[in-house]
Structures are given as C-alpha cells and as structure tokens.
Design a protein around this motif. Structure first.
Motif, PDB file in Angstrom:
ATOM      1  N   ASN A   2       0.831  -1.212   0.000  1.00 39.33           N
ATOM      2  CA  ASN A   2       0.000   0.000   0.000  1.00 39.33           C
ATOM      3  C   ASN A   2       0.859   1.254   0.000  1.00 39.33           C
ATOM      4  O   ASN A   2       0.534   2.238  -0.671  1.00 39.33           O
ATOM      5  CB  ASN A   2      -0.958   0.016   1.189  1.00 39.33           C
ATOM      6  CG  ASN A   2      -2.114  -0.938   1.004  1.00 39.33           C
ATOM      7  OD1 ASN A   2      -2.446  -1.320  -0.104  1.00 39.33           O
ATOM      8  ND2 ASN A   2      -2.719  -1.342   2.110  1.00 39.33           N
ATOM      9  N   LYS A  40       0.995   4.029  -2.873  1.00 35.16           N
ATOM     10  CA  LYS A  40       0.730   5.427  -2.539  1.00 35.16           C
ATOM     11  C   LYS A  40       1.836   6.329  -3.085  1.00 35.16           C
ATOM     12  O   LYS A  40       1.564   7.385  -3.653  1.00 35.16           O
ATOM     13  CB  LYS A  40       0.627   5.585  -1.024  1.00 35.16           C
ATOM     14  CG  LYS A  40       0.388   6.996  -0.566  1.00 35.16           C
ATOM     15  CD  LYS A  40       0.322   7.073   0.949  1.00 35.16           C
ATOM     16  CE  LYS A  40       0.161   8.511   1.404  1.00 35.16           C
ATOM     17  NZ  LYS A  40       0.115   8.601   2.873  1.00 35.16           N
ATOM     18  N   ARG A  84       1.807   6.919  -7.082  1.00 36.88           N
ATOM     19  CA  ARG A  84       0.661   7.541  -7.773  1.00 36.88           C
ATOM     20  C   ARG A  84       1.099   8.820  -8.476  1.00 36.88           C
ATOM     21  O   ARG A  84       1.882   9.587  -7.966  1.00 36.88           O
ATOM     22  CB  ARG A  84      -0.459   7.843  -6.785  1.00 36.88           C
ATOM     23  CG  ARG A  84      -1.100   6.593  -6.247  1.00 36.88           C
ATOM     24  CD  ARG A  84      -2.460   6.862  -5.681  1.00 36.88           C
ATOM     25  NE  ARG A  84      -2.991   5.676  -5.044  1.00 36.88           N
ATOM     26  CZ  ARG A  84      -3.561   4.669  -5.680  1.00 36.88           C
ATOM     27  NH1 ARG A  84      -3.704   4.712  -6.978  1.00 36.88           N
ATOM     28  NH2 ARG A  84      -4.001   3.612  -5.033  1.00 36.88           N
TER      29      ARG A  84
END
Length: 66
Positions: A31, A35, A38
């Motif tokens: 995750n 993140k 992006r």
C-alpha cells in the motif's frame, strides 16, 4: 516499535534468499509503495512502482538490525 521487531525475522529470512519472506515484506508494504507511485491524476505509475519495489528489495538486503 513492536511492529518493527516483528519484521526483523522476516527481513533476515529475505536476506538469506527466502523468496516467500521477500514477497511477504513487499505485500506488507504494498500500500505504501502504491501510494508513493501515484501520479497527478491518482493512477499508479507502473514504472515508478517497479523502481520503488526494486529499491525496497535493495534496502531489505542492506538492512542491519543491530
């Protein structure tokens, strides 16, 4: 700090070449990797993700828990 100490055995196994341990570490931090990779429109830049994953693996291999 408890989360850190629970990762040390997994890191040590990954450093010894245990691919399952490395996969588990990557999954644990997936995750965060997503993140950080992006782009401006919110989608994941696959090249950036790949680069971050490679750097993560190198960091695990260099980690010194002492």
């Amino acid at each position: 700090m408890d989360n850190f100490t629970s990762l040390v055995p997994l890191i040590l196994r990954a450093q010894e070449g245990d691919e399952e341990a490395m996969s588990e570490l990557i999954a644990t931090f997936d995750n965060l990797l997503k993140k950080l990779s992006r782009n401006d429109n919110g989608s994941i830049d696959e090249d950036c993700y790949q680069t971050l994953a490679e750097r993560f693996i190198k960091a695990v291999k260099k980690f010194d828990g002492n």
